[in-house]
Design a protein around this motif. Structure first.
Motif, PDB file in Angstrom:
ATOM      1  N   VAL A   1     -13.683-101.078 -55.915  1.00 30.33           N
ATOM      2  CA  VAL A   1     -13.619-102.484 -55.544  1.00 30.33           C
ATOM      3  C   VAL A   1     -12.465-102.681 -54.562  1.00 30.33           C
ATOM      4  CG1 VAL A   1     -13.234-104.834 -56.397  1.00 30.33           C
ATOM      5  CG2 VAL A   1     -14.609-103.219 -57.743  1.00 30.33           C
ATOM      6  N   ALA A   2     -12.795-103.256 -53.407  1.00 28.85           N
ATOM      7  CA  ALA A   2     -11.780-103.566 -52.399  1.00 28.85           C
ATOM      8  C   ALA A   2     -11.334-105.020 -52.517  1.00 28.85           C
ATOM      9  CB  ALA A   2     -12.329-103.308 -51.000  1.00 28.85           C
ATOM     10  N   TRP A   3     -12.247-105.881 -52.949  1.00 26.99           N
ATOM     11  CA  TRP A   3     -11.962-107.299 -53.150  1.00 26.99           C
ATOM     12  C   TRP A   3     -13.068-107.902 -53.996  1.00 26.99           C
ATOM     13  CZ3 TRP A   3     -16.162-109.664 -51.081  1.00 26.99           C
ATOM     14  CH2 TRP A   3     -16.783-109.060 -49.985  1.00 26.99           C
ATOM     15  N   CYS A   4     -12.764-109.052 -54.596  1.00 26.87           N
ATOM     16  CA  CYS A   4     -13.731-109.757 -55.444  1.00 26.87           C
ATOM     17  C   CYS A   4     -13.376-111.234 -55.374  1.00 26.87           C
ATOM     18  CB  CYS A   4     -13.655-109.223 -56.877  1.00 26.87           C
ATOM     19  SG  CYS A   4     -15.024-109.719 -57.936  1.00 26.87           S
ATOM     20  N   ILE A   5     -14.282-112.048 -54.827  1.00 22.44           N
ATOM     21  CA  ILE A   5     -14.002-113.465 -54.635  1.00 22.44           C
ATOM     22  C   ILE A   5     -15.056-114.328 -55.320  1.00 22.44           C
ATOM     23  CG2 ILE A   5     -12.614-114.167 -52.667  1.00 22.44           C
ATOM     24  CD1 ILE A   5     -14.500-113.158 -50.784  1.00 22.44           C
ATOM     25  N   PRO A   6     -14.629-115.458 -55.899  1.00 22.80           N
ATOM     26  CA  PRO A   6     -15.583-116.334 -56.582  1.00 22.80           C
ATOM     27  C   PRO A   6     -16.624-116.913 -55.622  1.00 22.80           C
ATOM     28  CG  PRO A   6     -13.328-116.959 -57.098  1.00 22.80           C
ATOM     29  CD  PRO A   6     -13.262-115.951 -55.995  1.00 22.80           C
ATOM     30  N   GLU A   7     -17.848-117.020 -56.119  1.00 25.67           N
ATOM     31  CA  GLU A   7     -18.944-117.688 -55.423  1.00 25.67           C
ATOM     32  C   GLU A   7     -19.418-118.826 -56.310  1.00 25.67           C
ATOM     33  OE1 GLU A   7     -21.463-114.748 -52.663  1.00 25.67           O
ATOM     34  OE2 GLU A   7     -21.868-114.449 -54.773  1.00 25.67           O
ATOM     35  N   LYS A   8     -20.495-119.450 -55.913  1.00 26.10           N
ATOM     36  CA  LYS A   8     -21.076-120.523 -56.716  1.00 26.10           C
ATOM     37  C   LYS A   8     -21.722-119.958 -57.974  1.00 26.10           C
ATOM     38  CE  LYS A   8     -22.207-123.158 -52.613  1.00 26.10           C
ATOM     39  NZ  LYS A   8     -23.276-123.653 -51.760  1.00 26.10           N
TER      40      LYS A   8
ATOM     41  N   GLY B   1     -18.127-100.053 -46.324  1.00 18.53           N
ATOM     42  CA  GLY B   1     -18.095-101.061 -47.370  1.00 18.53           C
ATOM     43  C   GLY B   1     -19.377-101.859 -47.427  1.00 18.53           C
ATOM     44  N   ILE B   2     -19.749-102.249 -48.633  1.00 17.18           N
ATOM     45  CA  ILE B   2     -20.860-103.171 -48.825  1.00 17.18           C
ATOM     46  C   ILE B   2     -20.363-104.310 -49.700  1.00 17.18           C
ATOM     47  CG2 ILE B   2     -22.642-101.414 -48.556  1.00 17.18           C
ATOM     48  CD1 ILE B   2     -23.072-101.551 -51.617  1.00 17.18           C
ATOM     49  N   SER B   3     -21.018-105.439 -49.588  1.00 18.97           N
ATOM     50  CA  SER B   3     -20.692-106.545 -50.478  1.00 18.97           C
ATOM     51  C   SER B   3     -21.955-106.966 -51.198  1.00 18.97           C
ATOM     52  CB  SER B   3     -20.089-107.725 -49.704  1.00 18.97           C
ATOM     53  OG  SER B   3     -21.063-108.409 -48.953  1.00 18.97           O
ATOM     54  N   LEU B   4     -21.782-107.378 -52.436  1.00 19.67           N
ATOM     55  CA  LEU B   4     -22.914-107.826 -53.228  1.00 19.67           C
ATOM     56  C   LEU B   4     -22.463-108.854 -54.237  1.00 19.67           C
ATOM     57  CD1 LEU B   4     -23.842-105.162 -55.851  1.00 19.67           C
ATOM     58  CD2 LEU B   4     -22.028-104.788 -54.240  1.00 19.67           C
TER      59      LEU B   4
ATOM     60  N   ALA C   1     -13.298 -98.504 -60.317  1.00 19.30           N
ATOM     61  CA  ALA C   1     -14.383 -97.602 -59.919  1.00 19.30           C
ATOM     62  C   ALA C   1     -15.696 -98.130 -60.491  1.00 19.30           C
ATOM     63  CB  ALA C   1     -14.111 -96.191 -60.428  1.00 19.30           C
ATOM     64  N   LEU C   2     -16.683 -98.325 -59.614  1.00 16.70           N
ATOM     65  CA  LEU C   2     -17.988 -98.834 -60.015  1.00 16.70           C
ATOM     66  C   LEU C   2     -19.088 -97.922 -59.493  1.00 16.70           C
ATOM     67  CD1 LEU C   2     -17.675-102.667 -59.216  1.00 16.70           C
ATOM     68  CD2 LEU C   2     -17.445-101.553 -61.445  1.00 16.70           C
ATOM     69  N   GLU C   3     -20.143 -97.807 -60.279  1.00 19.29           N
ATOM     70  CA  GLU C   3     -21.339 -97.114 -59.820  1.00 19.29           C
ATOM     71  C   GLU C   3     -22.363 -98.175 -59.442  1.00 19.29           C
ATOM     72  OE1 GLU C   3     -23.283 -93.341 -61.440  1.00 19.29           O
ATOM     73  OE2 GLU C   3     -24.594 -94.941 -62.206  1.00 19.29           O
ATOM     74  N   ILE C   4     -22.933 -98.033 -58.266  1.00 18.65           N
ATOM     75  CA  ILE C   4     -24.008 -98.914 -57.839  1.00 18.65           C
ATOM     76  C   ILE C   4     -25.311 -98.119 -57.907  1.00 18.65           C
ATOM     77  CG2 ILE C   4     -23.616 -98.401 -55.382  1.00 18.65           C
ATOM     78  CD1 ILE C   4     -24.622-101.296 -54.823  1.00 18.65           C
TER      79      ILE C   4
ATOM     80  N   ARG D   1     -18.542-112.477 -55.121  1.00 21.17           N
ATOM     81  CA  ARG D   1     -18.897-111.611 -53.999  1.00 21.17           C
ATOM     82  C   ARG D   1     -17.929-110.452 -54.095  1.00 21.17           C
ATOM     83  NH1 ARG D   1     -23.022-110.103 -51.115  1.00 21.17           N
ATOM     84  NH2 ARG D   1     -23.803-112.080 -51.841  1.00 21.17           N
ATOM     85  N   THR D   2     -18.461-109.258 -54.342  1.00 24.30           N
ATOM     86  CA  THR D   2     -17.643-108.070 -54.601  1.00 24.30           C
ATOM     87  C   THR D   2     -17.812-107.071 -53.471  1.00 24.30           C
ATOM     88  OG1 THR D   2     -17.878-108.411 -56.983  1.00 24.30           O
ATOM     89  CG2 THR D   2     -17.205-106.211 -56.260  1.00 24.30           C
ATOM     90  N   GLY D   3     -16.700-106.609 -52.936  1.00 21.56           N
ATOM     91  CA  GLY D   3     -16.700-105.611 -51.870  1.00 21.56           C
ATOM     92  C   GLY D   3     -16.413-104.239 -52.439  1.00 21.56           C
ATOM     93  N   LEU D   4     -17.311-103.299 -52.155  1.00 18.45           N
ATOM     94  CA  LEU D   4     -17.131-101.907 -52.584  1.00 18.45           C
ATOM     95  C   LEU D   4     -16.919-101.026 -51.367  1.00 18.45           C
ATOM     96  CD1 LEU D   4     -20.039-101.416 -55.176  1.00 18.45           C
ATOM     97  CD2 LEU D   4     -17.613-101.691 -55.655  1.00 18.45           C
TER      98      LEU D   4
END
Length: 148
Positions: free
Chosen positions: A72-79, A40-43, A54-57, A84-87
Motif C-alpha cells: 500500500v502506497a496510500w489509502c484515501i477515503p471515498e464515498k 502502481g494501480i488504484s482500486l 503487504a496485500l495480495e490482489i 481508494r487504495t494505491g498499490l
C-alpha cells in the motif's frame, strides 16, 4: 492534492472483480519507500490499509486468476465507507504483468460499455483492436507510472 496522488496510478475498473487480502510478505516502512520507477494501480476497497501493508490482489478475469503481491502506497477515503487504495509492485516482472492484466481489464470494460451503449457484441479480439486504436496511447506506460 488527492488527485495528484491518484493520477499516476492505473485505475482498476470497478466492474472487474478484484479481491484484496493481507499477504504474508513483510510490510515495508513508509519511511524507506520510494515510489519512483514502480508500477502502481488504484482500486476501491472496503477496508482502510496502512501505508506499507503487504496485500495480495487477485483478478479473476481468466482462469486461473491472476495474483500479485504489492504494498500500500496510500489509502484515501471515498464515498459510502470505501477507500481508494494505491498499490505498488516493486519487482519488474510483477509490475509488467500487473500492467498487462490491467490493460486486459480495461479492454473488457470497454467491450461491456460498447455492448451496453451501442448494442454491438464485440469479441475479445475485436474489442482489443478497437481499444488499442482509441486508448492505448493514453494508457500509462512503465516509464510514466508512479512518480510521487
Amino acid at each position: 492534492m488527492t488527485s495528484n496522488i491518484t493520477q499516476s496510478y492505473i485505475r482498476h475498473p470497478n466492474n472487474i472483480p478484484a479481491q484484496i487480502s493481507l499477504s504474508a510478505d513483510t510490510p515495508i516502512s513508509p519511511n524507506t519507500t520510494s515510489h519512483c520507477g514502480q508500477i502502481g494501480i488504484s482500486l476501491s476497497t472496503d477496508t482502510f490499509y496502512a501505508i506499507g501493508t503487504a496485500l495480495e490482489i487477485q483478478i479473476s478475469i481468466y482462469d486461473p486468476a491472476f495474483k500479485a503481491t504489492g504494498h500500500v502506497a496510500w489509502c484515501i477515503p471515498e464515498k459510502n465507507n470505501h477507500f481508494r487504495t494505491g498499490l505498488v509492485f516493486d519487482d519488474p516482472a510483477t509490475a509488467y504483468a500487473v500492467r498487462m492484466i490491467e490493460q486486459i481489464c480495461h479492454i473488457e470494460q470497454y467491450r461491456h460499455e460498447i455492448e451496453k451503449a451501442e448494442g454491438r457484441h464485440l469479441s475479445q479480439e475485436a474489442a482489443a483492436h478497437e481499444w488499442i486504436l482509441r486508448f492505448a496511447k493514453e494508457f500509462p506506460s512503465i516509464n510514466n507510472l508512479v512518480h510521487s
